[in-house]
Design a protein around this motif. Structure first.
Motif, mmCIF file in Angstrom:
data_model
loop_
_atom_site.group_PDB
_atom_site.id
_atom_site.type_symbol
_atom_site.label_atom_id
_atom_site.label_comp_id
_atom_site.label_asym_id
_atom_site.label_seq_id
_atom_site.Cartn_x
_atom_site.Cartn_y
_atom_site.Cartn_z
ATOM 1 N N THR A 121 0.838 -1.205 0.000
ATOM 2 C CA THR A 121 0.000 0.000 0.000
ATOM 3 C C THR A 121 0.873 1.256 0.000
ATOM 4 O O THR A 121 0.551 2.241 -0.668
ATOM 5 N N GLN A 122 1.979 1.217 0.749
ATOM 6 C CA GLN A 122 2.906 2.353 0.774
ATOM 7 C C GLN A 122 3.421 2.662 -0.639
ATOM 8 O O GLN A 122 3.457 3.820 -1.047
ATOM 9 N N LYS A 123 3.792 1.615 -1.379
ATOM 10 C CA LYS A 123 4.299 1.807 -2.747
ATOM 11 C C LYS A 123 3.219 2.389 -3.664
ATOM 12 O O LYS A 123 3.496 3.256 -4.483
ATOM 13 N N ASP A 124 1.983 1.897 -3.502
ATOM 14 C CA ASP A 124 0.866 2.420 -4.309
ATOM 15 C C ASP A 124 0.637 3.901 -4.047
ATOM 16 O O ASP A 124 0.428 4.686 -4.977
ATOM 17 N N VAL A 125 0.683 4.271 -2.759
ATOM 18 C CA VAL A 125 0.456 5.674 -2.376
ATOM 19 C C VAL A 125 1.585 6.553 -2.897
ATOM 20 O O VAL A 125 1.348 7.641 -3.433
ATOM 21 N N GLU A 126 2.831 6.090 -2.736
ATOM 22 C CA GLU A 126 3.984 6.864 -3.218
ATOM 23 C C GLU A 126 3.916 7.106 -4.721
ATOM 24 O O GLU A 126 4.188 8.206 -5.200
ATOM 25 N N LYS A 127 3.505 6.077 -5.450
ATOM 26 C CA LYS A 127 3.428 6.196 -6.903
ATOM 27 C C LYS A 127 2.291 7.120 -7.333
ATOM 28 O O LYS A 127 2.456 7.970 -8.200
ATOM 29 N N SER A 128 1.113 6.960 -6.705
ATOM 30 C CA SER A 128 -0.062 7.722 -7.151
ATOM 31 C C SER A 128 -0.039 9.178 -6.675
ATOM 32 O O SER A 128 -0.490 10.077 -7.385
ATOM 33 N N LEU A 129 0.505 9.436 -5.473
ATOM 34 C CA LEU A 129 0.530 10.801 -4.937
ATOM 35 C C LEU A 129 1.869 11.512 -5.169
ATOM 36 O O LEU A 129 2.015 12.685 -4.803
ATOM 37 N N ASN A 130 2.841 10.784 -5.741
ATOM 38 C CA ASN A 130 4.165 11.351 -6.020
ATOM 39 C C ASN A 130 4.801 11.918 -4.749
ATOM 40 O O ASN A 130 5.172 13.097 -4.672
ATOM 41 N N CYS A 131 4.931 11.042 -3.745
ATOM 42 C CA CYS A 131 5.507 11.435 -2.456
ATOM 43 C C CYS A 131 6.376 10.287 -1.948
ATOM 44 O O CYS A 131 6.324 9.181 -2.480
ATOM 45 N N CYS A 132 7.160 10.549 -0.895
ATOM 46 C CA CYS A 132 8.045 9.525 -0.350
ATOM 47 C C CYS A 132 8.025 9.551 1.177
ATOM 48 O O CYS A 132 8.087 10.631 1.781
ATOM 49 N N GLY A 133 7.968 8.368 1.776
ATOM 50 C CA GLY A 133 7.997 8.270 3.228
ATOM 51 C C GLY A 133 6.719 8.792 3.853
ATOM 52 O O GLY A 133 5.922 9.470 3.206
ATOM 53 N N PHE A 134 6.525 8.473 5.126
ATOM 54 C CA PHE A 134 5.299 8.936 5.784
ATOM 55 C C PHE A 134 5.497 10.315 6.412
ATOM 56 O O PHE A 134 4.853 11.285 6.026
ATOM 57 N N SER A 135 6.431 10.411 7.362
ATOM 58 C CA SER A 135 6.637 11.691 8.042
ATOM 59 C C SER A 135 7.952 12.368 7.667
ATOM 60 O O SER A 135 8.179 13.519 8.004
ATOM 61 N N HIS A 136 8.851 11.629 6.995
ATOM 62 C CA HIS A 136 10.089 12.244 6.495
ATOM 63 C C HIS A 136 10.560 11.503 5.246
ATOM 64 O O HIS A 136 10.269 10.327 5.061
ATOM 65 N N VAL A 137 11.306 12.213 4.395
ATOM 66 C CA VAL A 137 11.790 11.640 3.141
ATOM 67 C C VAL A 137 13.228 11.171 3.331
ATOM 68 O O VAL A 137 14.089 11.953 3.736
ATOM 69 N N ASP A 138 13.488 9.886 3.045
ATOM 70 C CA ASP A 138 14.833 9.321 3.153
ATOM 71 C C ASP A 138 15.374 9.072 1.738
ATOM 72 O O ASP A 138 15.007 8.088 1.091
ATOM 73 N N TYR A 139 16.229 9.956 1.276
ATOM 74 C CA TYR A 139 16.757 9.834 -0.085
ATOM 75 C C TYR A 139 17.831 8.747 -0.202
ATOM 76 O O TYR A 139 18.307 8.445 -1.299
ATOM 77 N N ASN A 140 18.228 8.162 0.933
ATOM 78 C CA ASN A 140 19.177 7.043 0.899
ATOM 79 C C ASN A 140 18.460 5.705 0.744
ATOM 80 O O ASN A 140 19.098 4.672 0.541
ATOM 81 N N GLY A 141 17.138 5.730 0.868
ATOM 82 C CA GLY A 141 16.345 4.512 0.723
ATOM 83 C C GLY A 141 15.786 4.371 -0.682
ATOM 84 O O GLY A 141 16.394 4.830 -1.658
ATOM 85 N N THR A 142 14.641 3.711 -0.774
ATOM 86 C CA THR A 142 13.989 3.528 -2.080
ATOM 87 C C THR A 142 12.589 4.141 -2.030
ATOM 88 O O THR A 142 11.973 4.228 -0.969
ATOM 89 N N CYS A 143 12.116 4.547 -3.194
ATOM 90 C CA CYS A 143 10.790 5.152 -3.281
ATOM 91 C C CYS A 143 10.258 4.971 -4.701
ATOM 92 O O CYS A 143 11.028 5.013 -5.665
ATOM 93 N N GLU A 144 8.949 4.783 -4.817
ATOM 94 C CA GLU A 144 8.311 4.535 -6.119
ATOM 95 C C GLU A 144 7.954 5.826 -6.859
ATOM 96 O O GLU A 144 7.573 5.784 -8.031
ATOM 97 N N ALA A 145 8.046 6.967 -6.186
ATOM 98 C CA ALA A 145 7.589 8.228 -6.788
ATOM 99 C C ALA A 145 8.554 8.738 -7.856
ATOM 100 O O ALA A 145 9.773 8.536 -7.773
ATOM 101 N N ALA A 146 8.006 9.443 -8.841
ATOM 102 C CA ALA A 146 8.825 10.012 -9.924
ATOM 103 C C ALA A 146 9.724 11.131 -9.416
ATOM 104 O O ALA A 146 10.798 11.386 -9.973
ATOM 105 N N CYS A 147 9.286 11.825 -8.340
ATOM 106 C CA CYS A 147 10.052 12.956 -7.805
ATOM 107 C C CYS A 147 11.326 12.521 -7.081
ATOM 108 O O CYS A 147 12.207 13.342 -6.807
ATOM 109 N N PHE A 148 11.450 11.226 -6.763
ATOM 110 C CA PHE A 148 12.561 10.734 -5.942
ATOM 111 C C PHE A 148 13.913 10.953 -6.608
ATOM 112 O O PHE A 148 14.889 11.320 -5.950
ATOM 113 N N SER A 149 13.971 10.757 -7.899
ATOM 114 C CA SER A 149 15.248 10.912 -8.615
ATOM 115 C C SER A 149 15.701 12.368 -8.669
ATOM 116 O O SER A 149 16.891 12.658 -8.817
ATOM 117 N N HIS A 150 14.747 13.302 -8.520
ATOM 118 C CA HIS A 150 15.084 14.731 -8.549
ATOM 119 C C HIS A 150 15.232 15.335 -7.145
ATOM 120 O O HIS A 150 15.514 16.518 -7.013
#
Length: 203
Positions: A118-147
């Motif tokens: 469900t986390q991956k679905d939400v990240e992909k559909s809402l273009n967001c990462c993490g719940f309360s903070h964004v960890d750029y050292n981890g993985t994320c399904e959102a398109a914004c993660f690479s930028h």
């Protein structure tokens, strides 16, 4: 005979159950479509929606057959099940409409932590990462993660959660009143005599 007559009660009950059959098939179709096109990858979500759709389909089918045949046993069990569904749906719908922001945030967090899919679905559909903070050292399904321009999913979800709960609560409340209408129609229909039947027959 007017709308209080046997035929009117029968036709109203048949129409209501045809509506329920259509809604159930729509639920099953949307869930299958979402899974097929990769919009939802969680089997729990898809399975839950399809399960509710199948349950509603069989309840509506029992009501439709009972109404067409004026079958006392089928109508009795249909009336009991429909009343139980009404109680549950009315309670859930009322809770959706009266929930406060603190409870809403808690439910969102619990839902987020329950399933990684469900986390991956939400990240992909809402273009967001993490719940309360964004960890750029981890993985994320959102398109914004690479930028490195992502916002947290909690903030995105909270923007829409209140509106979604109100819409879901409103729709649920509407259908709960159609269910209590179905219970009343079934009760009245069971106690009416079929004018085409043998007058001496037990109904």
């Amino acid at each position: 005979m007017g709308c209080a007559g046997f035929t009117c009660s029968k036709n109203s009950l048949c129409a209501l159950n045809i509506l329920y059959v259509m809604v159930s098939l729509l639920m099953i179709g949307i869930a299958a479509w979402g899974k097929w096109f990769g919009l939802v990858s969680s089997f729990q979500v898809v399975g839950g929606i399809i399960g509710v759709g199948v349950f509603l389909f069989f309840v509506a089918l029992a009501g439709l057959i009972g109404a067409m045949k004026h079958h006392q046993v089928l109508l009795f069990f249909y009336m009991i099940i429909l009343f139980m569904v009404f109680v549950v749906q009315f309670s859930v719908s009322s809770a959706c409409l009266t929930i406060n922001k603190e409870q809403q945030d808690h439910l969102v967090e619990v839902g987020w932590n329950n399933s990684q899919t469900t986390q991956k679905d939400v990240e992909k559909s809402l273009n967001c990462c993490g719940f309360s903070h964004v960890d750029y050292n981890g993985t994320c399904e959102a398109a914004c993660f690479s930028h490195h321009t992502c916002s947290t999913c909690a903030s995105k979800i909270q923007e829409h959660a209140g509106e979604v709960l109100r819409v879901v609560g409103g729709i649920g409340l509407f259908f709960s009143f159609t269910e209590i209408l179905g219970v009343w129609l079934t009760y009245r229909y069971r106690n009416q005599k079929d004018p085409r039947a043998n007058p001496s027959a037990f109904l």
